[in-house]
Design a protein around this motif. Structure first.
Motif, short mmCIF file in Angstrom:
data_model
loop_
_atom_site.label_atom_id
_atom_site.label_comp_id
_atom_site.label_asym_id
_atom_site.label_seq_id
_atom_site.Cartn_x
_atom_site.Cartn_y
_atom_site.Cartn_z
N GLY A 12 0.80 -1.22 0.00
CA GLY A 12 0.00 0.00 0.00
C GLY A 12 0.83 1.27 0.00
O GLY A 12 0.26 2.37 -0.03
N GLY A 13 2.15 1.14 0.05
CA GLY A 13 3.01 2.31 0.04
C GLY A 13 3.01 3.10 1.33
O GLY A 13 3.33 4.29 1.35
N ASN A 14 2.66 2.43 2.45
CA ASN A 14 2.60 3.12 3.74
C ASN A 14 3.96 2.98 4.43
O ASN A 14 4.21 2.05 5.21
N ALA A 15 4.85 3.91 4.11
CA ALA A 15 6.21 3.83 4.64
C ALA A 15 6.26 4.09 6.14
O ALA A 15 7.09 3.50 6.86
N ASP A 16 5.40 4.96 6.67
CA ASP A 16 5.41 5.26 8.10
C ASP A 16 5.06 4.02 8.92
O ASP A 16 5.74 3.70 9.91
N LYS A 17 3.99 3.33 8.55
CA LYS A 17 3.60 2.11 9.26
C LYS A 17 4.69 1.05 9.16
O LYS A 17 4.95 0.30 10.12
N SER A 18 5.31 0.97 8.00
CA SER A 18 6.38 -0.02 7.82
C SER A 18 7.54 0.24 8.76
O SER A 18 8.07 -0.69 9.39
N MET A 19 7.93 1.49 8.89
CA MET A 19 9.03 1.81 9.78
C MET A 19 8.65 1.62 11.25
O MET A 19 9.49 1.23 12.07
N GLU A 20 7.38 1.87 11.60
CA GLU A 20 6.93 1.61 12.97
C GLU A 20 7.04 0.12 13.31
O GLU A 20 7.46 -0.26 14.41
N LEU A 21 6.67 -0.72 12.36
CA LEU A 21 6.80 -2.16 12.57
C LEU A 21 8.27 -2.55 12.71
O LEU A 21 8.63 -3.40 13.54
N PHE A 22 9.10 -1.94 11.89
CA PHE A 22 10.53 -2.24 11.95
C PHE A 22 11.10 -1.88 13.33
O PHE A 22 11.88 -2.65 13.92
N GLU A 23 10.73 -0.74 13.85
CA GLU A 23 11.19 -0.33 15.17
C GLU A 23 10.65 -1.26 16.26
O GLU A 23 11.34 -1.60 17.23
N GLU A 24 9.39 -1.70 16.11
CA GLU A 24 8.80 -2.61 17.09
C GLU A 24 9.53 -3.95 17.09
O GLU A 24 9.75 -4.55 18.15
N MET A 25 9.89 -4.41 15.90
CA MET A 25 10.65 -5.66 15.82
C MET A 25 11.98 -5.54 16.54
O MET A 25 12.42 -6.47 17.24
N SER A 26 12.63 -4.40 16.38
CA SER A 26 13.92 -4.20 17.03
C SER A 26 13.78 -4.21 18.55
O SER A 26 14.62 -4.78 19.26
N LYS A 27 12.71 -3.60 19.08
CA LYS A 27 12.49 -3.57 20.52
C LYS A 27 12.19 -4.95 21.07
O LYS A 27 12.62 -5.30 22.17
N LEU A 28 11.43 -5.75 20.30
CA LEU A 28 11.06 -7.10 20.76
C LEU A 28 12.17 -8.12 20.52
O LEU A 28 12.06 -9.26 20.97
N GLY A 29 13.21 -7.72 19.82
CA GLY A 29 14.30 -8.64 19.54
C GLY A 29 13.99 -9.65 18.46
O GLY A 29 14.61 -10.72 18.41
N ILE A 30 13.01 -9.34 17.61
CA ILE A 30 12.64 -10.23 16.50
C ILE A 30 13.48 -9.86 15.28
O ILE A 30 13.45 -8.71 14.81
N GLY A 31 14.24 -10.80 14.78
CA GLY A 31 15.14 -10.54 13.67
C GLY A 31 14.40 -10.33 12.36
O GLY A 31 13.31 -10.89 12.13
#
Length: 717
Positions: A452-471
């Protein structure tokens, strides 16, 4: 008188004079016999003492007619057993010992053949010590010397029963094989089929087909009979080891011996033939088995359904359903799951839905595999409405969910473009105790936001993965690179790429193609340099080819050699995307001549096999597998070829068309809009067809007129 009685009755019965009051017993078996028997009764009286003393009573062996024993001889066993003594009568009159019966268990049938069957070592007084010794063997090391040293401490000499008990108790296949070989060296008793069968089954768990085959050949050499269990173990082990040729070989040997395969063997060999793609052999064996009286079980029909499903044979799937109905076999959950997967591979979503409803109506509850198969079918068919109805039924009925099903539903939402529903699923997984989101779950969500081209949501998920330690895996990295590249957020793209590399993500050709596509979209040379720097870490040869293309001094032959080298090393599914992106880069840099050279090379090496179609009435250009720049280049190349036809006054068809596709995905823009803008820019007479969606058509007269207007006047003269 006695003589006349004997003559009249032809019966002789000796009654002592002192026992004249004893009643005569005629037992029921004599009365119930339908054939009349004659008995000889000799009667003694005071007037016939002489005859009585001279003719003593005859027993069965002394009877002149052994076929007709006297009544006294027939009653003698009864009198010596049932009516033998007072002690025995007292024992019969005593109250029998009571036996406790568990009321929660059903009473076992008296006629059951297994009721009195017990193992030979059940009452072995040595069984306790032998079990302890078996445990000692299981706990010892796997080395042969250590195992043999423990064997030397066996508490009793190995008898047939003791050896069989120990062999059955050994779990590791290595120890079972060692113990079997040790038994053979003892020569305590002759080896029988059962010892080989037990050893082979243990070896089958370890997938040791070669050793099993050696034992089978040893049995043949020693003239030890191979029974049904032996052949079944060999065949099923060969199937598990993917030694399908050996499975077929031993099955044919079994058939030649006259042994009838059991249900397990039949199902296994049918599955082997199915995996080999021998459909005719499968059907022939199936019909032969049914004709011989074998009743197929649900597993067999599951094998048949899987075979037809792999081939996408809908008629075969219908055959399986009809056979089950005719034989009265009720499909179980495994069969329904296999049939659903087969329907999906055959491209029959409507029939899959009907089969699912039939399963639910029959009282079966779908499991995770059932729902996963149906979700994949709906997602592939883009059935958004049915997909959401399935999700609502799952929530209402509390049907089981697992990781695979959740992730499949998320991918289904990505296929049909259901963003809100995907977010609901994702939040539901976060609240679940059993199905917490994993790396693939986040990847599915990244795919949805990226499409969908939603770059903001994508980056939020990326940051959440980093906090949870999910590679981050390579697929999630690809989705992020694509989304951030379209949004022109190159710095974030570089950040994600570096995190993936530091996390040990293996960079594949799909990610390289995505980076190459981003490079074709960049307007600033600085951004292009950043993207190519990332691509340099993944595929240096591809970056070298890009620089070679941009160099105007590069000859066509040099370009051809380097292009072939890069394409040959790439994965098959990424070769055409590589060529498309390289053409787009040329179009972006206004290198139109180089773009036409790359299109020619792509066609030369078979990357665009279905680009042109010709019939008597219509010539068409299929650009559905091309990128925007490659589609423009292909149209220009086609128009140039048609111009030559017009100049030579060659015969042309009545209609020309270009197929761009419609783009059924919610986020898919397709080529239609871009192609329409390009033909308008060229003033070409192509118009969107009202009858055929995704087609641009032009008549021969309009196209020839347009082509002639583009030919320079000097060429026309």
């Amino acid at each position: 008188m006695a003589a006349s009685l004997s003559t009249a009755l032809d019966v002789h019965f000796t009654i002592p004079q002192s026992d004249t009051k004893r009643p005569i017993f005629f037992t029921s078996p004599i009365r119930q016999n339908p054939t009349k028997k004659r008995f000889t009764i000799s009667c003694n009286s005071s007037t016939s003492k002489t005859s009585s003393s001279t003719q003593p009573p005859q027993n069965l062996s002394e009877s002149p007619s052994p076929q007709n024993p006297s009544l006294s001889d027939q009653l003698k066993p009864l009198s010596t057993t049932t009516l033998s003594s007072k002690d025995h009568q007292a024992q019969l009159l005593s109250k029998p010992k009571s036996t406790w019966v568990n009321p929660t268990r059903p009473k076992r049938s008296v006629l059951s053949l297994q009721r009195q069957k017990r193992s030979l070592y059940s009452y072995n007084p040595q069984i306790k010590e032998l079990k302890l010794f078996s445990k000692k063997l299981n706990d010892c090391g796997s080395g042969e010397d250590e195992f043999v040293s423990v064997l030397e401490t066996i508490p009793y000499p190995p008898t047939r029963e003791n050896a069989l008990l120990i062999l059955n108790s050994l779990r590791p296949w290595q120890k079972a094989h060692l113990f079997f070989n040790w038994i053979k060296t003892q020569n305590s008793f002759p080896m029988e089929t059962i010892f080989y069968n037990v050893t082979m089954k243990s070896l089958r768990y370890g997938l040791q087909f070669n050793i099993i085959e050696e034992l089978a050949n040893e049995m043949v050499s020693n003239e030890i009979q191979l029974d049904n269990i032996t052949y079944s173990t060999i065949i099923t082990c060969a199937k598990k080891c993917s030694r399908f040729d050996k499975a077929v070989e031993w099955f044919e040997r079994m058939y030649k011996t006259g042994l009838m395969p059991d249900e397990v063997t039949y199902s296994a060999i049918l599955d082997v033939y199915a995996k080999l793609g021998k459909v005719e052999e499968v059907l022939s064996l199936y019909e032969r088995g049914v004709a011989s009286g074998w009743k197929p079980d649900p597993i067999t029909f599951s094998v048949l359904a899987k075979m037809f499903g792999e081939a996408g044979d809908y008629d075969g799937i219908r055959y399986v359903l009809q056979e089950m109905k005719s034989l009265g076999v009720q499909p179980n959950l495994v069969v329904y799951n296999t049939l659903l997967e087969a329907m999906g591979k055959a491209g029959k979503p409507g029939l899959a839905r009907s089969l699912f409803e039939e399963m639910v109506d029959s009282g079966l509850t779908p499991n995770e595999k059932t729902l996963t198969a149906l979700a994949k079918i709906y997602g592939k068919a883009r059935w958004a409405k049915d997909a959401m109805e399935l999700w609502e039924r799952m929530r209402t009925n509390n049907w089981p969910m697992d990781f695979i099903l959740y992730n499949t539903l998320l991918n289904m939402c990505a296929d049909v473009g259901l963003v809100e529903e995907a977010e609901m699923l994702f939040e539901d997984m976060k609240r679940s105790e059993k199905c917490r989101p994993d790396s693939w779950t986040f990847t599915a969500m990244l795919n949805i936001y990226g499409s969908g081209g939603n770059a903001d949501k994508s980056m939020e998920l990326f940051e959440e993965m980093s906090k949870l330690g999910i590679g981050l895996n390579v697929m999630g990295c690809t989705c992020l690179v694509q989304c951030l590249g379209k949004a022109r957020r190159i710095d974030d793209l570089v950040k994600v790429f570096n995190v993936a590399v530091d996390g040990g993500v293996k960079l594949d050709d799909r990610l390289c193609g995505c980076l190459l596509s981003v490079a074709s979209l960049c307007d600033e040379s600085e951004d292009v340099a950043k993207v190519l720097a990332c691509l340099q870490q993944a595929n240096p040869k591809l970056v070298a080819l890009v620089k070679l293309i941009e160099d105007e001094e590069t000859s066509f032959e040099t370009l051809k050699e380097e292009f072939r080298a890069v394409v040959s090393d790439a994965a098959i599914e990424t070769r055409r995307p590589f060529c498309n992106c390289l053409i787009d880069i040329c179009r972006k840099r206004d290198l139109h001549g180089r773009a036409h050279e790359l299109l020619y090379l792509g066609t030369l090496y078979g990357l665009y096999p279905d680009l042109h179609h010709k019939t008597v009435k219509e010539w068409s250009l299929d650009v559905r597998s091309l990128s925007v720049g490659a589609a423009h280049t292909a149209l220009e190349e086609w128009m140039g070829t048609l111009t030559k036809f017009v100049q030579r006054n060659e015969e042309l068809p009545e209609l020309f068309s270009a197929h761009t596709g419609t783009g059924t995905h919610k986020f898919s823009q397709g080529l239609a809009n871009s192609f329409d803008s390009h033909v308008k820019k060229l003033a070409a007479p192509f118009r969107q067809s009202e009858e055929r969606a995704g087609h641009f058509v032009a008549t021969r007269e309009d196209l020839v007129t347009w082509l002639q207007s583009r030919i320079p006047s000097s060429v026309v003269a």
